[in-house]
Design an enzyme around this catalytic site. Structure first.
Site, short mmCIF file in Angstrom:
data_model
loop_
_atom_site.label_atom_id
_atom_site.label_comp_id
_atom_site.label_asym_id
_atom_site.label_seq_id
_atom_site.Cartn_x
_atom_site.Cartn_y
_atom_site.Cartn_z
N LYS A 282 -16.98 5.59 -2.50
CA LYS A 282 -17.92 6.08 -3.51
C LYS A 282 -18.41 7.49 -3.22
CE LYS A 282 -18.29 3.95 -6.42
NZ LYS A 282 -17.29 3.84 -7.53
N HIS B 252 -9.74 4.90 2.77
CA HIS B 252 -11.14 4.98 3.16
C HIS B 252 -11.29 4.78 4.68
CE1 HIS B 252 -12.52 5.29 -0.89
NE2 HIS B 252 -12.31 4.05 -1.23
N SER C 222 -24.49 4.40 -4.76
CA SER C 222 -23.26 4.15 -5.51
C SER C 222 -22.45 3.01 -4.90
CB SER C 222 -22.42 5.43 -5.56
OG SER C 222 -21.30 5.26 -6.41
#
Length: 297
Positions: free
Chosen positions: A49, A110, A140
């Protein structure tokens, strides 16, 4: 129906190689870390995010000379393999996608720096790391984990914020994640890009990314890419906004995948006390580095 029941199961979070990961990623982490990229592959890394999809769409458009028709032939998740992704979302695992795609490939991850397959550095692959200020990121990520019904249950906002501040959550502590790539950026030729800089002047940052990729596109093409990747246009693009994900997986009644795209939305979620505590912890965790994050523009 049985397929929906399968994907509706929320994953558990476990420790693997010193990092908290969803159990499906953790169970395959050795194979993920052993992946061997082609020297022509491009890695896009980020903490979740932080503007990942935005960066992926920009890069894909840059590599296709701003041709929106080509980039809208398939959803973003089919154009860009997610390195550590399993089949839990009902999609093809990232490693399987990579086996079927010819280089050069854009690859998303990620994973924190220490878990990136060593082949990316040995083959001198170009790497872009996109990051976002911690306060907007935690808001987020919390909203995303609420609406993503296959994600580990985030629990309450207060509990989630405390874990984020003090212990870290999925993919490890945010502080370690951003510092890991920052400290290696010069040695590994990593382009470090801030979400806030993209919001402030997208044309400038798209041009910077273009140059890093050794491309030379006209001003008209750059301006077209900037227009195509504004937040409003991204949110309206069905090939980039993840509306193609079934509602049994992404419950958009809770939140949309692309919510506001603002800098400073954290002010609508943090109490004054939470903000003060966060700032105190942040100062301690980040005192050894000077990464120029901005929490407002």
């Amino acid at each position: 129906m049985s397929e929906n029941k399968k994907v509706l199961h929320r994953a558990t979070a476990v420790m693997a190689k010193g990092i908290v990961l969803s159990v499906d990623i953790a169970s395959n982490i050795d194979a993920i870390c052993a992946f061997r990229p082609d020297p022509s592959d491009l890695l896009i890394a980020s903490y979740p995010k932080s503007g990942t999809s935005w960066m992926l769409e920009i890069v894909d458009l840059l590599l296709h000379n701003g041709d929106a028709k080509i980039c809208r032939q398939a959803p973003l998740s089919m154009r860009v393999p997610f390195l550590e992704m399993s089949d839990r979302l009902g999609s093809q695992p990232g490693l399987d996608m990579l086996k079927e795609m010819d280089p050069p490939r854009i690859i998303k991850t990620h994973l924190p720096f220490q878990l990136i397959p060593s082949g990316f550095w040995e083959n001198k692959c170009k790497t872009i790391y996109v990051t976002r200020n911690a306060k907007d990121t935690v808001v987020s990520f919390y909203q995303f984990q609420q609406m993503n019904l296959t994600s580990a249950d985030p629990g309450s906002w207060e509990g989630y914020l405390q874990r984020f501040m003090h212990e870290g959550w999925l993919y490890g502590p945010w502080y370690d994640h951003v510092k890991g790539y920052w400290e290696e950026r010069k040695k590994r030729n990593i382009l470090y890009v801030f979400y806030e800089d993209m919001k402030e002047n997208l044309c400038r940052e798209v041009t910077r990314i273009m140059r890093y990729l050794d491309l030379s596109l006209s001003d008209d093409v750059i301006n077209r890419i900037v227009d195509l990747t504004t937040f409003d246009n991204m949110k309206d693009n069905p090939m980039a906004n993840y509306t193609f994900v079934p509602k049994e997986i992404f419950d958009t009644s809770i939140a949309s995948y692309m919510r506001k795209g603002e800098v400073g939305d954290w002010k609508n979620h943090f109490t004054p006390q939470q903000s003060a505590e966060f700032d105190k912890v942040y100062e301690t965790k980040m005192k050894e580095v000077n990464i120029p994050f901005r929490t407002e523009l």
